[in-house]
Scaffold this active site. Sequence first.
Site, PDB file in Angstrom:
ATOM      1  N   THR A 137      38.825  -5.544  23.963  1.00 34.92           N
ATOM      2  CA  THR A 137      38.881  -4.481  24.975  1.00 34.92           C
ATOM      3  C   THR A 137      37.544  -3.746  25.051  1.00 34.92           C
ATOM      4  OG1 THR A 137      41.233  -4.190  24.659  1.00 34.92           O
ATOM      5  CG2 THR A 137      40.017  -2.248  25.393  1.00 34.92           C
ATOM      6  N   ARG A 165      53.674  -6.967  30.880  1.00 28.57           N
ATOM      7  CA  ARG A 165      53.430  -6.050  29.759  1.00 28.57           C
ATOM      8  C   ARG A 165      52.226  -5.153  30.070  1.00 28.57           C
ATOM      9  NH1 ARG A 165      48.784  -4.970  26.252  1.00 28.57           N
ATOM     10  NH2 ARG A 165      49.546  -4.320  24.212  1.00 28.57           N
ATOM     11  N   VAL A 166      52.397  -3.857  29.871  1.00 26.06           N
ATOM     12  CA  VAL A 166      51.295  -2.916  30.051  1.00 26.06           C
ATOM     13  C   VAL A 166      51.023  -2.274  28.698  1.00 26.06           C
ATOM     14  CG1 VAL A 166      50.557  -0.784  31.191  1.00 26.06           C
ATOM     15  CG2 VAL A 166      51.881  -2.494  32.461  1.00 26.06           C
ATOM     16  N   GLY A 167      49.747  -2.242  28.325  1.00 28.51           N
ATOM     17  CA  GLY A 167      49.380  -1.663  27.040  1.00 28.51           C
ATOM     18  C   GLY A 167      48.971  -0.210  27.171  1.00 28.51           C
ATOM     19  N   ASP A 168      48.194   0.242  26.205  1.00 26.14           N
ATOM     20  CA  ASP A 168      47.756   1.639  26.170  1.00 26.14           C
ATOM     21  C   ASP A 168      46.589   1.935  27.119  1.00 26.14           C
ATOM     22  OD1 ASP A 168      46.384  -0.147  24.240  1.00 26.14           O
ATOM     23  OD2 ASP A 168      45.044   1.577  24.039  1.00 26.14           O
ATOM     24  N   THR A 187      40.918   1.402  21.302  1.00 20.63           N
ATOM     25  CA  THR A 187      41.163  -0.040  21.320  1.00 20.63           C
ATOM     26  C   THR A 187      42.014  -0.375  20.103  1.00 20.63           C
ATOM     27  OG1 THR A 187      40.143  -2.219  20.989  1.00 20.63           O
ATOM     28  CG2 THR A 187      38.879  -0.332  20.259  1.00 20.63           C
ATOM     29  N   GLY A 188      42.805  -1.438  20.226  1.00 21.81           N
ATOM     30  CA  GLY A 188      43.675  -1.823  19.118  1.00 21.81           C
ATOM     31  C   GLY A 188      45.019  -2.255  19.668  1.00 21.81           C
ATOM     32  N   GLY A 190      48.158  -2.026  21.417  1.00 23.56           N
ATOM     33  CA  GLY A 190      48.688  -1.110  22.426  1.00 23.56           C
ATOM     34  C   GLY A 190      50.062  -0.565  22.078  1.00 23.56           C
TER      35      GLY A 190
HETATM   36  N1  ASP Z   1      44.648  -1.950  23.364  1.00 26.65           N
HETATM   37  C1  ASP Z   1      44.675  -3.185  24.092  1.00 26.65           C
HETATM   38  C2  ASP Z   1      46.074  -3.480  24.514  1.00 26.65           C
HETATM   39  O1  ASP Z   1      46.966  -3.358  23.719  1.00 26.65           O
HETATM   40  C3  ASP Z   1      44.136  -4.342  23.328  1.00 26.65           C
HETATM   41  C4  ASP Z   1      42.909  -4.103  22.491  1.00 26.65           C
HETATM   42  O2  ASP Z   1      42.358  -3.035  22.475  1.00 26.65           O
HETATM   43  O3  ASP Z   1      42.499  -5.048  21.812  1.00 26.65           O
HETATM   44  O4  ASP Z   1      46.273  -3.915  25.624  1.00 26.65           O
END
Ligand code: ASP
Length: 272
Positions: A137, A165-168, A187-188, A190
Amino acid sequence: MVMKYKRPVILIHGGAGDWSSRDWERASTELIRALDRGYEQFRTGSSLEAVVEAVAYMEDSGAFDAGRGSVLNSKGEVEMDAGVMWGPDLRVGAVAATKAKNPIREALKVLREGRHVLMVNWGREEALQPGNISGDTVGAVALDVQGNLTAATSTGGIKGKLPGRVGDSPIPGAGYYATARVATSSTGIGEIILKVLPAKELDILVSMGFPVESSLELVIGKITNLFGRGTVGMIALDSSGNGHAAFNTKGMARGVMAEDVKKVAIFEGDGI
Ligand code: ASP
């Protein structure tokens, strides 16, 4: 260690994760170019243009899990999320599950239109050529000479995710947040970030008077305690130019550029 930067300043990231198994040299090169692209916007624009252009560059590079480099979902398709927030008056624009070429530019359109915050089915579908990703990300935070903070994040999400699917990343308070005091991009994982809302927590701590560095370490520490290591990373910048990056993963691709500094780092202890 927290660094105080002279404004204008931009901090960017290309994701937190196990960077030892990734092409971090390529990512570093692209981060440097993204810094140049973002920083040059300060000549005529605000921190809003700076973060959007830096993120759009990383989307186009194909080197990160965003834009052209986005990972595929379980149907073998690309669906991306992005959001941008202008600190001075909390204006936000975000898009979720989009197939547009530059999700961050679509998010900017939503922000500029001003009517809504988060859109699905927004933007023209453009066939994306999957890139050879080495990163994750992407995100950026910036402070311009007028003292305006902006934050932005863009992602292809998590490999093999279910369609829809929707992340953070498009959610203000989760994947990014900006106020008059502080701007941050996360980032990480979600599904963890959405439960903790670390970007909003950071703003609360900073607004209570805690320094940005200890606030960020506290928020990351809380996630580590709850969900373990290898889960999250964040960059943040306050209105005085104090910038910091914190993560509980092996690495986090990150960079900073101001008048007298330009550098990138990947692993722990590398600074920024
Ligand atoms: N945070 C992002 C998500 O979950 C993925 C990522 O940051 O690696 O969509």
